[in-house]
Design a protein around this motif. Structure first.
Motif, mmCIF file in Angstrom:
data_model
loop_
_atom_site.group_PDB
_atom_site.id
_atom_site.type_symbol
_atom_site.label_atom_id
_atom_site.label_comp_id
_atom_site.label_asym_id
_atom_site.label_seq_id
_atom_site.Cartn_x
_atom_site.Cartn_y
_atom_site.Cartn_z
ATOM 1 N N SER A 138 0.859 -1.194 0.000
ATOM 2 C CA SER A 138 0.000 0.000 0.000
ATOM 3 C C SER A 138 0.890 1.237 0.000
ATOM 4 O O SER A 138 1.733 1.397 0.894
ATOM 5 C CB SER A 138 -0.913 0.015 1.227
ATOM 6 O OG SER A 138 -1.797 -1.087 1.222
ATOM 7 N N PRO A 139 0.704 2.131 -0.962
ATOM 8 C CA PRO A 139 1.557 3.325 -1.027
ATOM 9 C C PRO A 139 1.121 4.381 -0.013
ATOM 10 O O PRO A 139 -0.069 4.606 0.213
ATOM 11 C CB PRO A 139 1.330 3.812 -2.464
ATOM 12 C CG PRO A 139 -0.062 3.369 -2.799
ATOM 13 C CD PRO A 139 -0.289 2.083 -2.064
ATOM 14 N N LYS A 140 2.085 5.050 0.575
ATOM 15 C CA LYS A 140 1.797 6.159 1.490
ATOM 16 C C LYS A 140 2.756 7.302 1.184
ATOM 17 O O LYS A 140 3.945 7.080 0.941
ATOM 18 C CB LYS A 140 1.953 5.725 2.939
ATOM 19 C CG LYS A 140 0.873 4.759 3.423
ATOM 20 C CD LYS A 140 0.971 4.511 4.912
ATOM 21 C CE LYS A 140 -0.170 3.619 5.386
ATOM 22 N NZ LYS A 140 -0.103 3.356 6.836
ATOM 23 N N VAL A 141 2.213 8.506 1.228
ATOM 24 C CA VAL A 141 3.008 9.704 0.975
ATOM 25 C C VAL A 141 2.740 10.710 2.098
ATOM 26 O O VAL A 141 1.581 11.017 2.400
ATOM 27 C CB VAL A 141 2.659 10.332 -0.387
ATOM 28 C CG1 VAL A 141 3.453 11.632 -0.581
ATOM 29 C CG2 VAL A 141 2.918 9.360 -1.516
ATOM 30 N N ASP A 142 3.810 11.213 2.716
ATOM 31 C CA ASP A 142 3.686 12.248 3.738
ATOM 32 C C ASP A 142 4.009 13.590 3.096
ATOM 33 O O ASP A 142 5.168 13.907 2.811
ATOM 34 C CB ASP A 142 4.635 11.969 4.901
ATOM 35 C CG ASP A 142 4.404 12.908 6.077
ATOM 36 O OD1 ASP A 142 3.638 13.884 5.919
ATOM 37 O OD2 ASP A 142 4.994 12.682 7.155
ATOM 38 N N PHE A 143 2.964 14.369 2.891
ATOM 39 C CA PHE A 143 3.153 15.651 2.203
ATOM 40 C C PHE A 143 3.723 16.731 3.117
ATOM 41 O O PHE A 143 3.992 17.845 2.663
ATOM 42 C CB PHE A 143 1.827 16.106 1.592
ATOM 43 C CG PHE A 143 1.455 15.361 0.347
ATOM 44 C CD1 PHE A 143 2.044 15.694 -0.862
ATOM 45 C CD2 PHE A 143 0.546 14.317 0.379
ATOM 46 C CE1 PHE A 143 1.724 15.014 -2.027
ATOM 47 C CE2 PHE A 143 0.214 13.634 -0.783
ATOM 48 C CZ PHE A 143 0.815 13.975 -1.983
ATOM 49 N N ALA A 144 3.934 16.422 4.367
ATOM 50 C CA ALA A 144 4.586 17.383 5.251
ATOM 51 C C ALA A 144 6.096 17.361 5.058
ATOM 52 O O ALA A 144 6.784 18.293 5.501
ATOM 53 C CB ALA A 144 4.237 17.089 6.702
ATOM 54 N N ASP A 145 6.606 16.324 4.396
ATOM 55 C CA ASP A 145 8.044 16.252 4.123
ATOM 56 C C ASP A 145 8.423 17.272 3.056
ATOM 57 O O ASP A 145 7.609 17.641 2.194
ATOM 58 C CB ASP A 145 8.431 14.851 3.646
ATOM 59 C CG ASP A 145 8.294 13.811 4.747
ATOM 60 O OD1 ASP A 145 8.242 14.221 5.920
ATOM 61 O OD2 ASP A 145 8.216 12.610 4.426
ATOM 62 N N GLU A 146 9.671 17.714 3.118
ATOM 63 C CA GLU A 146 10.127 18.667 2.110
ATOM 64 C C GLU A 146 10.104 18.053 0.715
ATOM 65 O O GLU A 146 9.805 18.739 -0.265
ATOM 66 C CB GLU A 146 11.552 19.142 2.450
ATOM 67 C CG GLU A 146 11.624 20.002 3.709
ATOM 68 C CD GLU A 146 13.019 20.527 3.953
ATOM 69 O OE1 GLU A 146 13.911 20.289 3.075
ATOM 70 O OE2 GLU A 146 13.242 21.174 4.989
ATOM 71 N N SER A 147 10.467 16.775 0.623
ATOM 72 C CA SER A 147 10.422 16.079 -0.661
ATOM 73 C C SER A 147 9.547 14.840 -0.508
ATOM 74 O O SER A 147 10.033 13.751 -0.135
ATOM 75 C CB SER A 147 11.837 15.678 -1.102
ATOM 76 O OG SER A 147 12.663 16.815 -1.262
ATOM 77 N N PRO A 148 8.235 14.971 -0.714
ATOM 78 C CA PRO A 148 7.335 13.824 -0.535
ATOM 79 C C PRO A 148 7.744 12.652 -1.436
ATOM 80 O O PRO A 148 8.116 12.829 -2.589
ATOM 81 C CB PRO A 148 5.983 14.388 -0.944
ATOM 82 C CG PRO A 148 6.099 15.869 -0.792
ATOM 83 C CD PRO A 148 7.511 16.191 -1.137
ATOM 84 N N ALA A 149 7.713 11.456 -0.864
ATOM 85 C CA ALA A 149 8.049 10.245 -1.611
ATOM 86 C C ALA A 149 7.136 9.124 -1.192
ATOM 87 O O ALA A 149 6.519 9.176 -0.109
ATOM 88 C CB ALA A 149 9.503 9.866 -1.368
ATOM 89 N N VAL A 150 7.044 8.088 -2.009
ATOM 90 C CA VAL A 150 6.153 6.961 -1.727
ATOM 91 C C VAL A 150 6.887 5.951 -0.865
ATOM 92 O O VAL A 150 8.028 5.571 -1.133
ATOM 93 C CB VAL A 150 5.680 6.317 -3.037
ATOM 94 C CG1 VAL A 150 4.755 5.127 -2.727
ATOM 95 C CG2 VAL A 150 4.981 7.313 -3.933
ATOM 96 N N VAL A 151 6.214 5.534 0.163
ATOM 97 C CA VAL A 151 6.685 4.448 1.019
ATOM 98 C C VAL A 151 5.633 3.353 0.946
ATOM 99 O O VAL A 151 4.433 3.603 1.130
ATOM 100 C CB VAL A 151 6.877 4.925 2.470
ATOM 101 C CG1 VAL A 151 7.251 3.746 3.352
ATOM 102 C CG2 VAL A 151 7.915 6.026 2.540
ATOM 103 N N TRP A 152 6.087 2.107 0.663
ATOM 104 C CA TRP A 152 5.161 0.992 0.523
ATOM 105 C C TRP A 152 5.119 0.175 1.805
ATOM 106 O O TRP A 152 6.138 -0.132 2.384
ATOM 107 C CB TRP A 152 5.564 0.108 -0.657
ATOM 108 C CG TRP A 152 5.472 0.849 -1.967
ATOM 109 C CD1 TRP A 152 6.428 1.641 -2.526
ATOM 110 C CD2 TRP A 152 4.385 0.847 -2.860
ATOM 111 N NE1 TRP A 152 5.999 2.146 -3.715
ATOM 112 C CE2 TRP A 152 4.734 1.676 -3.961
ATOM 113 C CE3 TRP A 152 3.120 0.220 -2.877
ATOM 114 C CZ2 TRP A 152 3.896 1.900 -5.042
ATOM 115 C CZ3 TRP A 152 2.280 0.444 -3.957
ATOM 116 C CH2 TRP A 152 2.665 1.288 -5.034
ATOM 117 N N GLU A 153 3.921 -0.152 2.203
ATOM 118 C CA GLU A 153 3.751 -0.949 3.430
ATOM 119 C C GLU A 153 2.838 -2.147 3.143
ATOM 120 O O GLU A 153 1.961 -2.074 2.298
ATOM 121 C CB GLU A 153 3.154 -0.091 4.551
ATOM 122 C CG GLU A 153 4.069 1.035 5.009
ATOM 123 C CD GLU A 153 3.480 1.843 6.149
ATOM 124 O OE1 GLU A 153 2.300 1.553 6.514
ATOM 125 O OE2 GLU A 153 4.154 2.732 6.665
#
Length: 441
Positions: free
Chosen positions: A426-441
Motif C-alpha cells: 500500500s503506497p503512502k506519501v507524507d506531504f509534510a516532508d520537504e520532498s514527498p516520496a512513496v513508502v510501501w507498506e
C-alpha cells in the motif's frame, strides 16, 4: 553631830537650756524645739542626756516623732507648752484643729485615712470627650463612605456582560479576559486573533438586558449583538464571587474539534491551533499549512458565538485538494513503474517472490519479469487517495501486475507464471516532508 536624813533629795536645778541658734519668730518656717513654761515647784531630776541623731556627714538628723505623730503648725499650745507656733517637719501635713475630734483632720497620707472626695468632670472636659468621640465616629464613617463613593455604584451582572462585549468589540483581549475565567488553553485568546476576528466580522449593536431578579450568587443575562451583520441572541451565565466580583462562566467557547490535522499546520485567524482551545465570540478563519490539503467541505470561515456554533468544528477533517490527489497518483505511478522494471525477487514496492511455491523448484534471482496489465494501468490513472492521518495520504486500491520467473530443480531450469502471491504493498506519501516520496507498506 549633825544627822543626815535618809534618802536625801538633790537640790533641784534648772534643766540646761538647749543649745543651738535661737528659735525663730512664729512667722518663720523653720524647725523649733518644744519648750515648756517655767515652774516654781521643784522638778524631778533631769534624765540623762541622749545622744543626738546624726545624719551622714555630721548634720543633725530629724528627730523621731513623739507618740508616732509629727508636730503640727499653728496648733494651740498644750498645757505647759510654749506659745510659739510649731512648724511641721514635713510640708503639707494638716495642722491641729481643736474643732475636729482628735485634733487632726483626715489626711490622705496616713494609713486608714478616708480618701478625699472626687471632683466631677468640668463641662469643658465633658465637651472635649464628647467631641473626641464624635470625631472618631466621623473618621470611621469617612473611611467607609469615601472609598464606596470613589468606587461608584455597585457593578451588576449585566454591567459585566456589557463590559465584556464592549472590550471584544474594541479588540482588547486583555480587558475582556478580566470578565471571564480562561480555564484552558489561551493560544487563541490574544489581541492578534481578536483583531483578525473583528476584521472578518465586527461586533456591533450590543444590547444587554438589565437583570433585576438575579440572586446574590448567579444571574442569567440575555443579550443581542451582531457579528459581521449577523444577528446573535443568547444568554450569559454570570456568577458572583463576592464584593461585586461577577464573572461570566460561559463567555469563552471551546473549539476542541481539530482532530486529524496533525502535521498540517492548521491555523485559526493566522495562529497555529492546538488540538483543544478556547475562543472569544467572533469570526474565525481556518487554514492548513500544507498546500496539498484543505478543509473538508470547503468551509473555512465560521461565526462562533456560543458552544452550539462550535459543534460544526468537531466534524471538520482535512482532505486533499485536486492538485494534491493528482500529485499523489503521479508519485505512486512513478514508484510502481520503477519497481515493475526490476528483475529481482523483491522490490521496494513489495511483489516479493523469495518464498513462492514453484512445485519444488527454487526461484532464480534476476529472472523475474513484471508487466502492468491494462487493469493496472487504469487503476493507476484513477487511484483513490485517502488521508490516513494528518498529512499522510494512502491508497488501498489493487494494482494488477503480471509476473514470470525461472525455477531451478537440481540444475534443471523451468519457466513459471505467477498466479498467486507477489502483490504490491500500500503506497503512502507524507506531504509534510520537504520532498514527498512513496513508502510501501
Amino acid at each position: 553631830m549633825t544627822e543626815t536624813p535618809e534618802n536625801p533629795q538633790p537640790t533641784p536645778t534648772p534643766a540646761p537650756a538647749p543649745s543651738g541658734p535661737p528659735a525663730p519668730d512664729a512667722g518663720d518656717h523653720a524647725f523649733s524645739p518644744v519648750t515648756s513654761s517655767a515652774s516654781t515647784e521643784p522638778s524631778a531630776p533631769a534624765a540623762p542626756a541622749q545622744p543626738a541623731f546624726m545624719a551622714p556627714g555630721g548634720a543633725p538628723a530629724p528627730q523621731p516623732y513623739q507618740d508616732g505623730l509629727p508636730p503640727y503648725a499653728g496648733a494651740a499650745a498644750y498645757p505647759g507648752a510654749a506659745s510659739d507656733p510649731i512648724v511641721p517637719a514635713f510640708p503639707n501635713v494638716p495642722a491641729y484643729d481643736p474643732n475636729v475630734p482628735g485634733g487632726v483632720p483626715p489626711y490622705g497620707g496616713y494609713p486608714g485615712a478616708a480618701p478625699a472626695p472626687k471632683k466631677g468632670l468640668s463641662k469643658g472636659a465633658l465637651f472635649g470627650i464628647i467631641g473626641g468621640a464624635i470625631a472618631v465616629v466621623l473618621i470611621i464613617a469617612a473611611a467607609i463612605i469615601v472609598p464606596a463613593a470613589l468606587r461608584g455604584p455597585a457593578v451588576t451582572a449585566s454591567d459585566v456582560v456589557e463590559n465584556y462585549l464592549t472590550a471584544l468589540s474594541e479588540g482588547d483581549a486583555e480587558a475582556a479576559l478580566e470578565y471571564v475565567d480562561p480555564y484552558g488553553e489561551e493560544a487563541l485568546l490574544t489581541d492578534d486573533v481578536l483583531a483578525a476576528s473583528l476584521e472578518l466580522g465586527a461586533i456591533e449593536d450590543i444590547e444587554v438586558t438589565e437583570v433585576t431578579d438575579s440572586d446574590e450568587y448567579e444571574a442569567t443575562v440575555p443579550v443581542t449583538f451582531t457579528i459581521g451583520g449577523e444577528q446573535i441572541s443568547r444568554d450569559f451565565q454570570v456568577y458572583s464571587y463576592g464584593d461585586d466580583e461577577w464573572q461570566i462562566a460561559d463567555g469563552l467557547i471551546s473549539v476542541a474539534g481539530f482532530y486529524g490535522f496533525e502535521g498540517l499546520g492548521l491555523t485559526v485567524n493566522g495562529v497555529e491551533a492546538p488540538e483543544t482551545a478556547y475562543v472569544f465570540p467572533g469570526t474565525y478563519e481556518l487554514a492548513v499549512g500544507v498546500e496539498q490539503f484543505t478543509i473538508e467541505g470547503d468551509a473555512t470561515t465560521f461565526v462562533v458565538a456560543s458552544d452550539a456554533d462550535a459543534e460544526v468544528l468537531w466534524d471538520l477533517r482535512p482532505t486533499l485538494t485536486d492538485e494534491g490527489a493528482a500529485q499523489f497518483r503521479t508519485l505512486v505511478r512513478a514508484s510502481v513503474e520503477e519497481c515493475v522494471a526490476m528483475k529481482t525477487l523483491t522490490t521496494p514496492c513489495g511483489m516479493d517472490l523469495t518464498d513462492i511455491d514453484l512445485d519444488g523448484h527454487a526461484p532464480v534471482e534476476g529472472t523475474v519479469t513484471r508487466t502492468l496489465t491494462a487493469e493496472g494501468q487504469a487503476t493507476l490513472d484513477s487511484l483513490t487517495a485517502e488521508v490516513s492521518s494528518g498529512s499522510i495520504v494512502t491508497s488501498y486500491d489493487t494494482i494488477d501486475v503480471d509476473m514470470t520467473l525461472q525455477g531451478d530443480q537440481g540444475g534443471a531450469i523451468s519457466e513459471f507464471e505467477v498466479w498467486f502471491g507477489g502483490y504490491l504493498g500500500s503506497p503512502k506519501v507524507d506531504f509534510a516532508d520537504e520532498s514527498p516520496a512513496v513508502v510501501w507498506e
